[in-house]
Design an enzyme around this catalytic site. Structure first.
Site, mmCIF file in Angstrom:
data_model
loop_
_atom_site.group_PDB
_atom_site.id
_atom_site.type_symbol
_atom_site.label_atom_id
_atom_site.label_comp_id
_atom_site.label_asym_id
_atom_site.label_seq_id
_atom_site.Cartn_x
_atom_site.Cartn_y
_atom_site.Cartn_z
ATOM 1 C CG HIS A 355 -18.880 -27.724 -24.627
ATOM 2 N ND1 HIS A 355 -19.670 -28.255 -25.624
ATOM 3 C CD2 HIS A 355 -19.574 -27.888 -23.462
ATOM 4 C CE1 HIS A 355 -20.784 -28.739 -25.093
ATOM 5 N NE2 HIS A 355 -20.757 -28.524 -23.792
ATOM 6 C CG HIS A 359 -19.827 -23.307 -21.488
ATOM 7 N ND1 HIS A 359 -21.146 -23.141 -21.144
ATOM 8 C CD2 HIS A 359 -19.440 -24.509 -20.965
ATOM 9 C CE1 HIS A 359 -21.563 -24.188 -20.443
ATOM 10 N NE2 HIS A 359 -20.547 -25.031 -20.321
ATOM 11 C CG ASP A 396 -17.432 -28.192 -20.403
ATOM 12 O OD1 ASP A 396 -17.475 -29.430 -20.275
ATOM 13 O OD2 ASP A 396 -18.456 -27.485 -20.498
ATOM 14 C CG ASP A 513 -22.818 -27.269 -17.593
ATOM 15 O OD1 ASP A 513 -22.315 -26.440 -18.382
ATOM 16 O OD2 ASP A 513 -22.620 -28.490 -17.681
ATOM 17 C CG ASN A 516 -25.958 -21.014 -21.950
ATOM 18 O OD1 ASN A 516 -25.324 -21.898 -22.508
ATOM 19 N ND2 ASN A 516 -25.374 -20.134 -21.133
ATOM 20 C CG PHE A 573 -32.636 -27.741 -24.173
ATOM 21 C CD1 PHE A 573 -32.106 -28.816 -23.496
ATOM 22 C CD2 PHE A 573 -32.044 -26.496 -24.026
ATOM 23 C CE1 PHE A 573 -30.989 -28.655 -22.673
ATOM 24 C CE2 PHE A 573 -30.933 -26.324 -23.220
ATOM 25 C CZ PHE A 573 -30.409 -27.410 -22.538
#
Length: 638
Positions: A355, A359, A396, A513, A516, A573
């Site tokens: 973070h 990012h 972030d 967000d 990735n 995930f």
């Protein structure tokens, strides 16, 4: 279960879109499922994501499962509100068919063609309605039903309706994860992955431990090692050193900045002649080559960071805002913009593995690409685009490298300040606005008062939605919106109110967000390594404080166990969090084929990695010689 096959059977009346002819659809909507879902048409065949996520309809109840087998997987409607709407539309069609209502008015997407006027003599012979009084009653009933449908089709799907789908998705996900945990190759590891998903991506109600009247004072007190010290809610200058890493991380209470701390930092000096990239570097030409790909999905943010002297957020955001002509539109001084971006970027911590400013830059660029979708281009205005890019850049800032739950558990002062609700997200957007007050940093100085209030409102709503515990709610609301518009035969995406517009923007930022896993593998692997190390750092701190370890935060004893844990986590995930989100986004914009293909490749990579790790572990276990109680090799004794 027996299945009726008539055009007005029970199965056509519940939970399905039904056939195209039965609905009276003459052309395909850009949000429809089937061959178009998530796939951008091209001259060459495009590989599709062969798997369907758990919210696509394969994990329904018994009745819906039988329905799925009858109509086929892709025709199943899964969100409750869309099911109700579709059922009522089919009831309307059946009502007209049964009653032979004379000259019913046509509805958008109606499954019933206009009925010819039928004489009472014919109705008498058919055994149906035989008098004008019943015909009038049928017409009045149809008018009432049409009024109900009008209300439902224009109802906002942003809150309570989305909650219906969210609760259903939780149950469906629970079934999926139960099956996931049943894999006996590593039941402990599977359970940890499930715990990780539930703790981080579902907004569960906090469990309270309420003592019974019989319990005595002091029985349930925490051990001394877990009690809060006086510095747990204030700054601390202590640092800890991990036994497994040569990096040092500061204690969280010291890392998180207060308003006073942030404003005392030196504001980076912006050059008078701003370079074309927005940052000074000896690699300007090479940097611009990489920035020239800013419209493409999956640029090399790591290389851009290297070439820009670790200022990827500044140069990427500056390049995008110039490209979109936002500086001229809103009279933003280029020096003010660069000064603010460098100031904002300086408040991202370089020692936080994931973070950090890279990012943030990646999320800004990903959101820029998503805003360029053909379906969305004519919808969102420049002010909404400006707010979105600002929110992504700030989402972030000052992240300490630990979760909200960690801050709540340790009673960090930010958790107290924001009452345990979206602690970090509230801090991020608050600090981003505070930095605007510093000298030469107010990029919104020339906005009209109404524009400023709109930008602030939208940015706050978008950043607060990046709290990952809100994931299931965002997904459910988006899926409900997609299916409701599909059932209502809305061929064009129209967002007529703030609730729907911000709902789509929140999901856009959420997709960026969680972008990735949908990037090329060489980049996704780097992001995975970074987030894994950040989790392990949090676990190290939790051990130091003698508090319960968060799921997936315990540092494995060796590389083999680490690889197996990481691979299994990424498979879960992608399967249960990222794929359903991108699949639904593709249904909305009909332009997510690139992301879905990367998801497929990346999931396959980590799935193979996991299978190889398990095979190696089992092989090594089976070849280890058995030992006697004294520790001698059994083979030697023989």
């Amino acid at each position: 279960m027996a299945v009726a096959t008539g055009p007005h059977s029970q199965f056509h009346r519940r939970h399905t879109i039904g056939s195209r002819n039965n609905l009276g659809l003459q052309s395909k909507s850009p949000m429809e499922t089937g061959e178009q879902r998530g796939v951008k048409r091209s001259a060459t065949p495009v590989k599709q994501f062969p798997r369907s996520s758990f919210i696509s309809g394969h994990n329904l109840d018994e009745y819906e499962h039988d329905l799925q087998g009858f109509l086929g997987h892709e025709d199943v409607i899964v969100t409750p509100f869309a099911q109700i709407l579709q059922t009522l539309r089919t009831v309307r069609s059946n009502f007209i068919y049964i009653t032979k209502v004379a000259n019913p008015k046509m509805r958008r997407g109606s499954s019933c063609a206009p009925q010819p006027t039928t004489s009472n003599n014919n109705l008498k012979h058919s055994g149906l309605i035989i008098d004008d009084e019943n015909q009038k009653m049928a017409r009045d009933t149809l008018d009432e039903l049409d009024w109900c449908l009008d209300q439902l089709e224009t109802m906002h799907t942003h809150r309570s309706v989305g909650d219906m789908a969210s609760n259903k998705f939780r149950k469906m996900l629970g079934k999926e994860l139960t099956a996931f945990e049943a894999d006996d190759s590593n039941p402990v590891g599977n359970s940890r992955v499930s715990d990780f998903i539930f703790q981080n991506y579902l907004n569960k109600e906090q469990e309270l431990d309420l003592p019974s009247p019989k319990e005595q004072d002091g029985v349930n007190k925490l051990p001394v090692s877990t009690a809060m010290s006086s510095d747990s809610v204030g700054p601390s200058s202590s640092e800890i050193s991990s036994n497994h890493s040569n990096r040092h991380i500061q204690t969280i209470s010291h890392r998180v900045l207060s308003k006073t701390d942030s404003l005392s930092n030196t504001i980076p000096e912006c050059p008078e002649d701003i370079p074309v990239s927005g940052v000074e570097t000896t690699h300007q030409q090479e940097l611009m080559q990489y920035l020239g790909e800013v419209d493409n999905w999956g640029i090399d943010v790591f290389k851009i960071s290297e070439l820009s002297n670790n200022r990827p957020l500044t140069c990427i955001t500056y390049t995008i805002m110039k490209k979109r002509n936002l500086l001229n539109t809103f009279q933003i001084n280029p020096q003010t913009l660069v000064t603010y971006l460098m100031h904002l970027e300086a408040h991202y911590h370089q020692d936080v593995p994931y973070h950090n400013n890279m990012h943030a830059a990646d999320v800004v660029q990903s959101a820029h690409v998503l805003l360029n979708a053909q379906v969305l281009k004519p919808i969102f205005n420049d002010l909404e685009v400006l707010a979105t890019l600002f929110a992504c850049a700030a989402h972030d800032v000052d992240h300490p490298g630990v979760s909200n739950q960690f801050l709540v558990t340790t009673e960090n002062r930010l958790a107290w300040l924001y009452n345990d609700e979206s602690v970090l997200e509230n801090h991020h957007i608050s600090l981003a606005f505070q930095l605007l007050k510093d000298e030469g940093c107010n990029i919104f100085d020339n906005l009209a008062p109404k524009q400023w209030k709109s930008v602030r409102k939208m940015a706050i709503d978008m950043v607060l939605s990046t709290d990952m515990s809100k994931h299931m709610g965002l997904l459910a609301e988006l899926k409900t919106m997609v299916e409701t518009k599909k059932v209502a035969a809305a061929y064009e995406l129209k967002l007529d109110n703030y609730a729907e517009r911000i709902q789509v923007l929140q999901n856009l930022v959420h997709c960026a967000d969680l972008g990735n896993p949908a990037k090329p593998l060489q980049f996704y692997k780097q992001w995975t390594d970074r987030i894994t190390e950040e989790f392990f750092n949090q676990g190290d701190e939790e051990k130091r404080r003698d508090i319960s370890l968060s799921p997936m935060c315990e540092r494995p004893e060796n590389k083999a166990l680490r690889d197996e844990s990481v691979a299994k986590t990424q498979v879960g995930f992608i399967t249960y969090i990222v794929h359903p989100l991108w699949e639904t986004w593709g249904d909305l914009v009909s332009d997510a084929s690139t992301q879905l293909l990367h998801l497929e490749d990346n999931r396959d990579y980590y799935d193979k990695m996991y299978q190889d790790c398990v095979k190696k572990r089992l092989t090594e276990t089976s070849t280890v010689p058995a030992l006697t109680p004294s520790g001698e090799d059994v083979a030697d004794n023989e």
